[in-house]
Every structure is written in structure tokens, then in C-alpha cells.
Design an enzyme around this catalytic site. Structure first.
Site, PDB file in Angstrom:
ATOM      1  N   ASP A 167       0.832  -1.204   0.000  1.00 60.96           N
ATOM      2  CA  ASP A 167       0.000   0.000   0.000  1.00 60.96           C
ATOM      3  C   ASP A 167       0.869   1.258   0.000  1.00 60.96           C
ATOM      4  OD1 ASP A 167      -2.279   1.546   0.196  1.00 60.96           O
ATOM      5  OD2 ASP A 167      -2.998   0.646   2.061  1.00 60.96           O
ATOM      6  N   ASP A 187     -10.841   2.048  -3.150  1.00 63.93           N
ATOM      7  CA  ASP A 187     -11.413   1.768  -1.828  1.00 63.93           C
ATOM      8  C   ASP A 187     -12.934   1.764  -1.882  1.00 63.93           C
ATOM      9  OD1 ASP A 187      -9.121   1.320  -0.488  1.00 63.93           O
ATOM     10  OD2 ASP A 187      -8.945   3.314   0.378  1.00 63.93           O
TER      11      ASP A 187
HETATM   12  C1  DGJ Z   1      -5.805   1.946   1.843  1.00 64.47           C
HETATM   13  C2  DGJ Z   1      -6.203   0.696   1.120  1.00 64.47           C
HETATM   14  O1  DGJ Z   1      -6.733   1.013  -0.131  1.00 64.47           O
HETATM   15  C3  DGJ Z   1      -7.192  -0.081   1.978  1.00 64.47           C
HETATM   16  O2  DGJ Z   1      -7.632  -1.205   1.281  1.00 64.47           O
HETATM   17  C4  DGJ Z   1      -6.541  -0.447   3.277  1.00 64.47           C
HETATM   18  O3  DGJ Z   1      -5.493  -1.350   3.037  1.00 64.47           O
HETATM   19  C5  DGJ Z   1      -6.033   0.795   3.984  1.00 64.47           C
HETATM   20  N1  DGJ Z   1      -5.222   1.607   3.125  1.00 64.47           N
HETATM   21  C6  DGJ Z   1      -5.253   0.431   5.220  1.00 64.47           C
HETATM   22  O4  DGJ Z   1      -4.686   1.507   5.821  1.00 64.47           O
END
Ligand code: DGJ
Length: 601
Positions: A348, A418
Site C-alpha cells: 500500500d 477503496d
Molecule cells: C488503503 C487501502 O486502499 C485499503 O484497502 C486499506 O489497506 C487501507 N489503506 C489500510 O490503511
């Protein structure tokens, strides 16, 4: 095969190598540029683009992909006007907002007809993509590293290679352009051993628990998931340091034994015993001010001399131009991966860059930092792939802020957004699939009301939409009803039946909810035309609508196809030119999958 054209500026002592790579099985041309300082003086590169095409132009449109966090890569089509039209990123990542892509197309171009010229940047940092209509009815399109904030010092004898741009021309509309990109990326870009394999159906605990989990909770999820056929548990953010919110400990990649007693070896063993493999989340490029790493090395964060760097999500960006930072980051991730049998990493990156300064690069080299950062990320992922060749890597950046061909080279799949709401995902996945094969698009079924938009959609529809991607779950399975759990079993079976077709087939757009505001429809056809899968989503129910006629695409006109559900047989020509009648469904957000197979008497 690559054609290299060498050009020389004898006054500057500069050699420019223009590279044009072609592939026997593709109509794409991949263009890049290398500069070599053959002179005696230092050269300062302030602008180095990777591709530029000039053409005659009258009327037409510009197509780009744009959006925001949770609304990535929506298609945006507008008439090309006189002057410059530009999309770009100066955020240090390719970005949620603009995508390193543009297409120009003649007036009237659609899915199957019309001429399209497209460019897509194989790069994960700052970019510009520009179209300029100018005098004499001419058009120039260009793409490259964003000159804003860029300067590269080229000493005598040194060279600089600008990243590649994939250039695609289609004389059969956007559909053929899409096929060219998909095939090129599958055949020549993605190199993971997972490329042609079914990806494990995973369940990720992020939307299930956020930071509030421990070994017991994860095992409860894994136990229930395993019973329903889910194949991998992914532990998301919050397993390290003392992290219980997004407030600290990035950089301290040590397991929190209060949450996870016995550490990873114990947890992974237990998950494996339940029949699931195990995956883990990292955000390796970041450091929290509240971390042992930052206290030990405050100078490792990007910053401007004498100024406190700006925090975003309570974190700073590590200066990946420093070799010791790259080494530290690599070793801390690799040490965790070496400590237990971990099959998957979600990598990430949750903030954009500010305070772009490096205490390591000298004053003269500060303009190199953005690009050196990207090279640092690539170096890390290269090393990871080399040491852990069987690891399934999924890139992610606060949803889909770094979904680009550069990252796709290192990971066969990227988390798309997300926003996991099935309706929002229609436009996000349509824009993403304009360029990327479905097997590269991270998509999960999540809980309702949806955590981002609060919408309630049927479980079945969420499954159908997520199946146009890598497919998995992002919810607390222990809280689902028995009926929903049974639906998971059905979806798992569907995934196993259709994953190869979805991953390897040709993708066709039939209808776009973004355009008609009522329904969405896409289709995947096997390369050998032996089967096809249509997914139809009735977003909004309409009154006095008895059925919807859907004209399929890409079938053999003379051949006969049987609809699996009804057993009825039609010719390909009838399905494509007469269409398939879909009965109206009751209510909003309904969906249907229709599988057709070649029929031989
Ligand atoms: C952003 C990601 O897109 C989410 O799926 C998740 O992993 C969060 N970060 C965690 O902080």
C-alpha cells in the site's frame, strides 16, 4: 524488435536515442527515449518527454480517465478544442485524479467504429499527457515525465532513459484499442507466475475489522471463510508496532504480539491448518513521526531544510533516493516474509508527496527526487520478486492512486479503489478495463450498507461486479446470515468456472451505465470463440419496460451458441445483430450473468 534512431546535437554534445519497439503479435508501438551526454559539459535536463505524435486534425474528441479517491478512472470524453488540453500528476504517484493515458478520436468514434490514437505511460510517478490543436488543422499529442519539479543533472558520459509510452492506433473504435492494450499487457508486461493462473479467492479483514482485530478474530474469519471455499486470509493494516488507528508505527515492521500472541509463525500455521493460505499488508514507503524508525532516522523522511514536513494521514514519505533507506525498507519487509509461509503481499501507499526534498541528494540534484523515488519503488519490488518468486503481489495506493502499467510490471493485480460499492464500481471498473485486463483489477465483495456510500445492493450483484476482477471478499463473514454464506459458496463455484475465461478472454463493452443512467453490460469472449459470459446490471428499475434487448459482440456469426441457463440455441449472428432479450428484473441494482457455449449437434 526495437528500432533505434540516433540523433546528435554536436553543439551540446548530446546523443538522443529514439526507441520504437514492436511485437509480432501486437499493433502497439512502444516508444522511449535515451539521452547520452557525449560532451565535456554538464547538461541539465528540464523536460524530457517520451513520445510525441503530430497529425492532421479536424473534429474529434479527447478521452481521459479522471476522478478522485474512491472515484478513480471515470471516463471523460470532451471535444478537442483549439489550444492545449492537459492531464497530469505532480503528486509523486500516477494518482487518483488523472491517469497517465489519453486518446484522441475522430468525431463519431464509438466502441466498434472510428479511428483512435492512444498513449499510456509505463510509469508510476509525475506525468503529463497533452493534446494540442493548433493552426493549420494539426494536432500534437505527447506524454512524459512532468517537467514541473523535474531537473536531472547529466554529467559527461552519463545517460538518462525516459520511461516507455505505449502507443496504440485503432481503426475500429475503442473496443479494438482495449483489446490491443489488454493483449499487450498480458503477453508482454505482466510477468508474474500468477498471470495465467486462478488467483486465490481471498478474504481481507480491512472492512471487516479495520484496526480492531487479534489472532482470535482473524481465525474466526478464516474458519468460516474456509468452510465456504475461500482460499486465502489477508491481514490488512494494524498488525505491527502498537498501531490501533492510522496514527503511528509505520516503519516499525515488527508484529504486535499483544494482538497476535505467538506472532506470525503461530497465526500463519493456524490459518494454514484451516486450509487457507496467508497474506499480509505493508506500507513500506512510509514512516510515522511516532515510530522507532523516525526517532532513529528523522532525516530519512522527505523534507525541506529547516522546515517541519507536512503530515498526511499522520505519516511522512521515506526518501527512497537514499540507498540505505531502500535497503532498510527491503530488509524489514523481507524479514517478515522470511519468518513464516506468507503467500501474498498487499503493498500500500497512502499519501501523496509534499516537502519534496532530500538531505541525501546534494543541492544541485533536488529536482531528481521525484524520479529517483519511483526508481526506488521499482528497485524494492524488483528485489521482492527476485527473492520471493512465488509471492502474489498486489499493489495498492489508498485505493487506486497508483494503478498504472509501471506497477503492473511488478504485480499482476492492483487494488482498484477503496470504493467497493457495486454501483460505484461499475464506472470505476469500466474506466480501468478500458486499458487493463480484468485479471489485473482488484475487486472484492463487501458489506452493506456500503462503507463508502451507504448503498444497499443485493449480495448477488456485488458478486457479479467483483467477478469482473480478481474476486475476493472484504467483510466479516462471521456476521453474515446463513443465506449469504450459501451465496458465497455459489460465487466461489462461479469463480472457479469462469475465472480462466474472464482472465484470458476478449472484453467487450455493451452498455455503459455512465452514459445511459439505467443499466450496464459487458461481455467476455474466449479467444477461440467457444464460450462467452455476459454480465448485465440493471442499476435502476424502469416502469413499463418488459425486457431489454442486448446485442452481443465478438461471436462467430455462422456458429450456434447455447445459453447455459435456458438451453436455447441461437446463431452468433442472431445474438449479435438481433440481440438477446433479457426479461425485466424487479427492483434496483439487480444483475444477471449469462453463459453461452458453442453448440454442436
Ligand atoms: C488503503 C487501502 O486502499 C485499503 O484497502 C486499506 O489497506 C487501507 N489503506 C489500510 O490503511
Amino acid at each position: 524488435m526495437t528500432l533505434e534512431l540516433e540523433c546528435r546535437d554536436f553543439l551540446l554534445g548530446l546523443k538522443v536515442i529514439l526507441r520504437y519497439s514492436v511485437f509480432a503479435d501486437s499493433e502497439a508501438i512502444v516508444r522511449s527515449v535515451e539521452l547520452v551526454n557525449e560532451g565535456k559539459e554538464v547538461l541539465y535536463l528540464e523536460r524530457i518527454l517520451s513520445a510525441c505524435v503530430d497529425m492532421d486534425w479536424e473534429n474529434g474528441d479527447l478521452l481521459t480517465l479522471c476522478g478522485s479517491w474512491a472515484r478513480e478512472r471515470h471516463m471523460m470524453r470532451r471535444p478537442l478544442a483549439f489550444g492545449k488540453q492537459l492531464v497530469s500528476s505532480s503528486r509523486g504517484e500516477s494518482g487518483h485524479q488523472d491517469h497517465p493515458f489519453l486518446a484522441v478520436m475522430k468525431q463519431g468514434t464509438g466502441q466498434e467504429q472510428g479511428e483512435v490514437w492512444a498513449m499510456h505511460f509505463v510509469y508510476s510517478g509525475n506525468f503529463i499527457a497533452e493534446a494540442e490543436v493548433s493552426q493549420f488543422d494539426s494536432l500534437r499529442i505527447l506524454m512524459g515525465i512532468n517537467p514541473e519539479g523535474f531537473e536531472w543533472v547529466l554529467n559527461p558520459g552519463e545517460s538518462f532513459t525516459a520511461p516507455e509510452v505505449v502507443c496504440v492506433y485503432s481503426d475500429q473504435g475503442l473496443g479494438k484499442m482495449t483489446h490491443t492494450f489488454h493483449d499487450l499487457y498480458r503477453n508482454h508486461l505482466i510477468r508474474s507466475p500468477y498471470l495465467h493462473k486462478n488467483r486465490p479467492i481471498l478474504i481481507n479483514n480491512w472492512e471487516a475489522t479495520y484496526f480492531d482485530f487479534n489472532t482470535q478474530k482473524l481465525l474466526e474469519i478464516a474458519r468460516e471463510a474456509g468452510k465456504r471455499g475461500i482460499e486465502m486470509l489477508v491481514m490488512d493494516d494494524g498488525w505491527f508496532g502498537k498501531r490501533s488507528m492510522d496514527e503511528g508505527y509505520l516503519g516499525d515492521w515488527k508484529v504486535n504480539e499483544e494482538k497476535l500472541p505467538g506472532g506470525l509463525p503461530f497465526l500463519v500455521e493456524q490459518v494454514n491448518k484451516l486450509g487457507l493460505s496467508f497474506g499480509i499488508w505493508f506500507e513500506p514507503e512510509m514512516v510515522s513521526p511516532n515510530s522507532e524508525l523516525y526517532r532513529a532516522h528523522p532525516d530519512w523522511a522527505m523534507q525541506l531544510p529547516g522546515r517541519e514536513p507536512t503530515q498526511s494521514r499522520a505519516q511522512y514519505v521515506l526518501d527512497l533516493s537514499r540507498p540505505e533507506v531502500v535497503d532498510y525498507v527491503y530488509e524489514s519487509v523481507a524479514a517478515v516474509l522470511r519468518s513464516a509461509p506468507i503467500s501474498y503481499v498487499k503493498w500500500d501507499m497512502n499519501r501523496q508527496m509534499t516537502d519534496v526534498g532530500s538531505g541525501f541528494l546534494g543541492r544541485e540534484h533536488q529536482g531528481e527526487l521525484f524520479h529517483r523515488y519511483v526508481l526506488g519503488v521499482y528497485e524494492l519490488q524488483e528485489r521482492l520478486n527476485r527473492e520471493f518468486p512465488e509471492l502474489l503481489l498486489e499493489n495498492c495506493a489508498s485505493g487506486g492512486a497508483r494503478f498504472d502499467p509501471g506497477m503492473l510490471y511488478y504485480s499482476p493485480q492492483i487494488w482498484c479503489s477503496d470504493d467497493t460499492d457495486a454501483v460505484e464500481r461499475l464506472s470505476i471498473q469500466e474506466g480501468t478495463a478500458l486499458l487493463y485486463p480484468l485479471g489485473a483489477i482488484g475487486a472484492h465483495v463487501s458489506d452493506c450498507p456500503n462503507h463508502i456510500v451507504g448503498r444497499i445492493t443485493p449480495f448477488e450483484t456485488r458478486g457479479h461486479v467483483a467477478m469482473a476482477g480478481t474476486f475476493g471478499y472484504e467483510l466479516d463473514i462471521t456476521k453474515l446470515t446463513e443465506g449469504e454464506k450459501r451465496q458465497i459458496e455459489g460465487q466461489v463455484a462461479l469463480y472457479h468456472q469462469f475465472a480462466p475465461l474472464i482472465r484470458e478472454g476478449d472484453y467487450y463493452r455493451i452498455a455503459s451505465w455512465g452514459e445511459n443512467h439505467r443499466y450496464d453490460c459487458w461481455q467476455v469472449v474466449a479467444k477461440d470463440k467457444s464460450e462467452a459470459l455476459v454480465t448485465y446490471v440493471q442499476v435502476l428499475a424502469e416502469p413499463n419496460c418488459h425486457s431489454r434487448r442486448i446485442c452481443l459482440k465478438g461471436l462467430l456469426p455462422e456458429a450456434k451458441y447455447q445459453v447455459e441457463e435456458t438451453g436455447k440455441v441461437y446463431t452468433g449472428a442472431l445474438l449479435m445483430y438481433g440481440g438477446l432479450l433479457l426479461p425485466r428484473m424487479e427492483g434496483d441494482f439487480q444483475s444477471k450473468m449469462i453463459h453461452l457455449m458453442l453448440f454442436t449437434e
